[in-house]
Design a protein around this motif. Structure first.
Motif, PDB file in Angstrom:
ATOM      1  N   ASP A 517       0.827  -1.206   0.000  1.00 46.25           N
ATOM      2  CA  ASP A 517       0.000   0.000   0.000  1.00 46.25           C
ATOM      3  C   ASP A 517       0.861   1.254   0.000  1.00 46.25           C
ATOM      4  O   ASP A 517       0.572   2.226  -0.718  1.00 46.25           O
ATOM      5  CB  ASP A 517      -0.934   0.007   1.217  1.00 46.25           C
ATOM      6  N   ARG A 518       1.890   1.277   0.798  1.00 42.27           N
ATOM      7  CA  ARG A 518       2.766   2.454   0.847  1.00 42.27           C
ATOM      8  C   ARG A 518       3.499   2.655  -0.469  1.00 42.27           C
ATOM      9  O   ARG A 518       3.655   3.793  -0.946  1.00 42.27           O
ATOM     10  CB  ARG A 518       3.764   2.315   1.988  1.00 42.27           C
ATOM     11  N   MET A 519       3.967   1.562  -1.066  1.00 41.16           N
ATOM     12  CA  MET A 519       4.697   1.698  -2.319  1.00 41.16           C
ATOM     13  C   MET A 519       3.781   2.101  -3.463  1.00 41.16           C
ATOM     14  O   MET A 519       4.148   2.929  -4.302  1.00 41.16           O
ATOM     15  CB  MET A 519       5.412   0.385  -2.648  1.00 41.16           C
ATOM     16  N   LEU A 520       2.571   1.555  -3.510  1.00 37.56           N
ATOM     17  CA  LEU A 520       1.632   1.875  -4.593  1.00 37.56           C
ATOM     18  C   LEU A 520       0.992   3.243  -4.433  1.00 37.56           C
ATOM     19  O   LEU A 520       0.378   3.754  -5.379  1.00 37.56           O
ATOM     20  CB  LEU A 520       0.556   0.795  -4.677  1.00 37.56           C
ATOM     21  N   ALA A 521       1.132   3.842  -3.270  1.00 39.59           N
ATOM     22  CA  ALA A 521       0.595   5.195  -3.074  1.00 39.59           C
ATOM     23  C   ALA A 521       1.262   6.189  -4.014  1.00 39.59           C
ATOM     24  O   ALA A 521       0.669   7.223  -4.367  1.00 39.59           O
ATOM     25  CB  ALA A 521       0.795   5.627  -1.621  1.00 39.59           C
ATOM     26  N   ALA A 522       2.462   5.887  -4.428  1.00 39.42           N
ATOM     27  CA  ALA A 522       3.180   6.755  -5.359  1.00 39.42           C
ATOM     28  C   ALA A 522       2.928   6.370  -6.810  1.00 39.42           C
ATOM     29  O   ALA A 522       3.531   6.936  -7.726  1.00 39.42           O
ATOM     30  CB  ALA A 522       4.671   6.703  -5.069  1.00 39.42           C
ATOM     31  N   ARG A 544      -1.939 -10.933  -4.193  1.00 42.41           N
ATOM     32  CA  ARG A 544      -2.493 -10.633  -5.512  1.00 42.41           C
ATOM     33  C   ARG A 544      -3.909 -10.106  -5.393  1.00 42.41           C
ATOM     34  O   ARG A 544      -4.279  -9.114  -6.052  1.00 42.41           O
ATOM     35  CB  ARG A 544      -2.453 -11.893  -6.387  1.00 42.41           C
ATOM     36  N   ARG A 545      -4.715 -10.736  -4.529  1.00 43.31           N
ATOM     37  CA  ARG A 545      -6.085 -10.255  -4.314  1.00 43.31           C
ATOM     38  C   ARG A 545      -6.074  -8.867  -3.684  1.00 43.31           C
ATOM     39  O   ARG A 545      -6.911  -8.015  -4.020  1.00 43.31           O
ATOM     40  CB  ARG A 545      -6.850 -11.240  -3.426  1.00 43.31           C
ATOM     41  N   HIS A 546      -5.158  -8.642  -2.763  1.00 42.99           N
ATOM     42  CA  HIS A 546      -5.076  -7.336  -2.102  1.00 42.99           C
ATOM     43  C   HIS A 546      -4.778  -6.229  -3.114  1.00 42.99           C
ATOM     44  O   HIS A 546      -5.398  -5.147  -3.063  1.00 42.99           O
ATOM     45  CB  HIS A 546      -3.990  -7.380  -1.030  1.00 42.99           C
ATOM     46  N   VAL A 547      -3.851  -6.475  -4.017  1.00 43.54           N
ATOM     47  CA  VAL A 547      -3.520  -5.479  -5.036  1.00 43.54           C
ATOM     48  C   VAL A 547      -4.708  -5.249  -5.948  1.00 43.54           C
ATOM     49  O   VAL A 547      -5.051  -4.096  -6.288  1.00 43.54           O
ATOM     50  CB  VAL A 547      -2.288  -5.929  -5.849  1.00 43.54           C
ATOM     51  N   ARG A 548      -5.392  -6.314  -6.334  1.00 44.94           N
ATOM     52  CA  ARG A 548      -6.525  -6.183  -7.250  1.00 44.94           C
ATOM     53  C   ARG A 548      -7.661  -5.368  -6.620  1.00 44.94           C
ATOM     54  O   ARG A 548      -8.312  -4.561  -7.279  1.00 44.94           O
ATOM     55  CB  ARG A 548      -7.033  -7.573  -7.649  1.00 44.94           C
ATOM     56  N   ARG A 549      -7.880  -5.566  -5.316  1.00 49.34           N
ATOM     57  CA  ARG A 549      -8.949  -4.825  -4.641  1.00 49.34           C
ATOM     58  C   ARG A 549      -8.667  -3.327  -4.586  1.00 49.34           C
ATOM     59  O   ARG A 549      -9.564  -2.511  -4.784  1.00 49.34           O
ATOM     60  CB  ARG A 549      -9.140  -5.354  -3.214  1.00 49.34           C
ATOM     61  N   GLY A 550      -7.432  -2.965  -4.323  1.00 46.92           N
ATOM     62  CA  GLY A 550      -7.124  -1.546  -4.143  1.00 46.92           C
ATOM     63  C   GLY A 550      -6.616  -0.845  -5.369  1.00 46.92           C
ATOM     64  O   GLY A 550      -6.621   0.389  -5.429  1.00 46.92           O
ATOM     65  N   HIS A 551      -6.161  -1.615  -6.379  1.00 43.26           N
ATOM     66  CA  HIS A 551      -5.539  -0.988  -7.554  1.00 43.26           C
ATOM     67  C   HIS A 551      -5.906  -1.802  -8.786  1.00 43.26           C
ATOM     68  O   HIS A 551      -5.135  -2.660  -9.243  1.00 43.26           O
ATOM     69  CB  HIS A 551      -4.017  -0.917  -7.376  1.00 43.26           C
TER      70      HIS A 551
END
Length: 573
Positions: A517-522, A544-551
């Motif tokens: 989450d911190r890295m993808l915030a940028a 993988r599911r976590h990334v798909r849900r937020g991004h």
């Protein structure tokens, strides 16, 4: 005056063999046409013996610290020699030589365990050293050792071929078996028998006959046996460590005296595309299964060692499958994957240095296979054992290219890699060092590598890809300490971003989610996850599911890297 077969003789033997191979290395490289004409047999034998010699020197240095009266015995010296050769073996011939030395040690060590050991100041319970064995005892012992060496070498080679180093070793043992006298006389007979057998190899192996050369591995063994004869005859080795004779990377096709016509089917690429070598910790039953599996995958299979540690060498088209077979058998490490070249049109002409190659340092078996299949020359490392500049330099030489891109993939290797690159430049290789600080940056750089474009353009593209990849990793704290994220306790999961601790957590997946989450915030378009040794696939599925849900627009790629120090590596592009 002949010397007894003792630890000092082993020490002298290693030093003399290293000196002899250093002087003949380029000549041996130049006649290397079997099993692959890659022009490195002399260099591989030199490095194998160098590792053996260093191991023996370490034994003597260890005894020196306990007092001037303490000396190693023959058993300790030959075991060190065999172990050093095993862990440092390079190439087909180097691996076979390591097994020959191990076979000799199997006879010499039990026969003389502690027989030459002198009690140290803190070893009052040790009996005084026994008297040196007689010359006739040395001779008998050496005959049996040479015979066992040949037996063990044949055991290690999946498909023995006559006219090679195996034939030369057999002739040496047979000549020794029929010779009387002292140990020096037996060693000299072995050398003479090996030399005669070497001259006959062109008539035994068709590719040698067509090229008009003797077997390169066999010639190296003749040098090693000549050194043994010289050591037992009282020869004086050069000072340790050797200096001017170290390999400089000259290839067969760059030296004078190279055979003019080697024959089309003896060139690099005539067989499998990759040479795969690794050390393996595994039991005998697992290694037996591994032999069968690798024999079906490729050729030039040599598996040597024992007592839980093995050196595996094979030529295959599927480097990943060869490494995976090792993973299934036990724990492979120090993995080296060399790409011979796979273009069909290159298989019918004399091998010349490739225009460009990539050398990548990676920390796990999976990453080694991944980068090897992408065409890189791989330097695989274990935790706590960073490669020295010399090892990186050897990898650059193995790549056999005019232009090399070096990917250290570790911030701590910056100066080591720079030293290796500078040395390679003095040898005429154009080297570009891309300061990748993580394997995920190396993966990104390798993904955009195109050997067909100009070198400078390729380096710029690879540097840009690496620089655009932010990197993170998750590690487990070994002790309480202060970090930029606060105080951590032993066992805590630490999430690092660009090398700095950013998150302290209790478990891997949850901490990784916070790091992502911190890295993808940028921002970011792709997430690369590299799973470490023993990390279950369920962790990758959850992330993988976590990334798909937020991004929703971000893709996720997962590799099983097999690295041990960091359970998870993360890259964001």
């Amino acid at each position: 005056m002949p010397l007894p077969l003792d630890a000092d003789a082993v020490r002298a033997w290693c030093a003399l063999a290293l000196d002899a191979l250093g002087r003949s290395r380029e000549e041996i490289d130049a006649i290397n046409v079997y099993p692959v004409a890659d022009g490195d047999t002399g260099t591989n034998l030199y490095l194998t013996v160098e590792s053996a010699a260093r191991a023996v020197e370490a034994v003597f240095e260890g005894h020196a610290t306990t007092g001037p009266a303490s000396r190693p015995g023959l058993a300790e010296a030959v075991r060190a020699m065999a172990h050093g050769a095993l862990i440092g073996a390079r190439g087909n011939s180097g691996t076979i030589l390591a097994q020959l030395l191990r076979g000799m040690a199997e006879v010499l060590a039990p026969a003389r365990d502690a027989s030459h050991r002198t009690a140290g100041p803190d070893d009052a319970t040790t009996a005084p050293a026994s008297a040196p064995a007689s010359d006739s005892d040395d001779a008998a012992l050496l005959r049996r050792a040479l015979r066992r060496a040949v037996e063990s070498a044949y055991e290690g080679v999946a498909r023995p071929v006559e006219g090679t180093v195996l034939t030369v070793a057999t002739s040496a043992a047979e000549a020794a078996a029929t010779t009387g006298g002292d140990g020096a006389a037996v060693a000299r007979a072995a050398y003479d028998g090996a030399a005669a057998a070497l001259e006959a190899t062109p008539g035994q192996l068709e590719v040698l006959g067509r090229a008009g050369v003797v077997d390169a591995g066999g010639k190296g063994l003749v040098e090693v046996l000549g050194a043994l004869a010289a050591a037992l005859a009282g020869g004086t080795p050069a000072p340790w460590p050797p200096a001017a004779t170290a390999p400089r990377g000259t290839r067969a096709w760059q030296t004078e005296g190279c055979p003019a016509d080697l024959g089309g089917d003896t060139l690099p690429g005539a067989g499998p595309a990759f040479e795969v070598i690794y050390l393996l910790e595994a039991d005998d039953a697992a290694v037996a299964r591994l032999r069968t599996r690798l024999d079906a995958l490729g050729e030039s299979l040599v598996v040597v060692g024992g007592d839980g540690l093995w050196n595996v060498h094979v030529h295959v088209d599927d480097a990943g499958a060869a490494v995976e077979a090792g993973v299934d058998a036990g724990r492979p490490y120090r993995i080296r994957i060399t790409h011979f070249g796979s273009a069909a049109e290159e298989r019918t002409r004399v091998a010349e240095p490739a225009q460009r190659a990539v050398v990548a340092v990676v920390p796990g078996a999976g990453l080694a296979a991944l980068c090897g299949e992408a065409g890189a020359t791989v330097v695989a490392v274990r935790p706590g054992e960073p490669p020295a500049a010399g090892e990186l330099l050897q990898a650059i030489r193995r790549a056999h290219a005019r232009e090399v891109v070096l990917l250290p993939n570790d911030a701590d290797l910056r100066h080591t890699a720079a030293a290796a690159a500078e040395q390679a430049r003095t040898e005429g290789v154009r080297v570009a060092l891309i300061p990748t600080r993580s394997p995920v940056q190396g993966i990104a750089a390798l993904a955009v590598h195109e050997s067909g474009r100009r070198f400078d353009e390729d380096v710029v593209a690879m540097t840009a890809a690496a620089g655009a990849t932010r990197y993170g990793e998750l590690v487990v704290a070994e002790r309480q300490s202060w970090t930029m994220a606060g105080v951590c306790q032993a066992g805590d999961v630490l999430g690092l971003i660009d090398g700095d601790v950013a998150v302290i957590g209790a478990e891997l997946a949850g901490t990784a989610e916070t790091v992502l989450d911190r890295m993808l915030a940028a921002g970011g378009e792709m997430v690369t996850l590299v799973l470490g040794d023993g990390v279950p696939d369920g962790v990758a599925d959850r992330l993988r599911r976590h990334v798909r849900r937020g991004h929703l627009a971000v893709d996720t790629v997962v590799y099983r890297g097999g690295q041990q120090a960091a359970p998870l590596l993360i890259g964001i592009e």
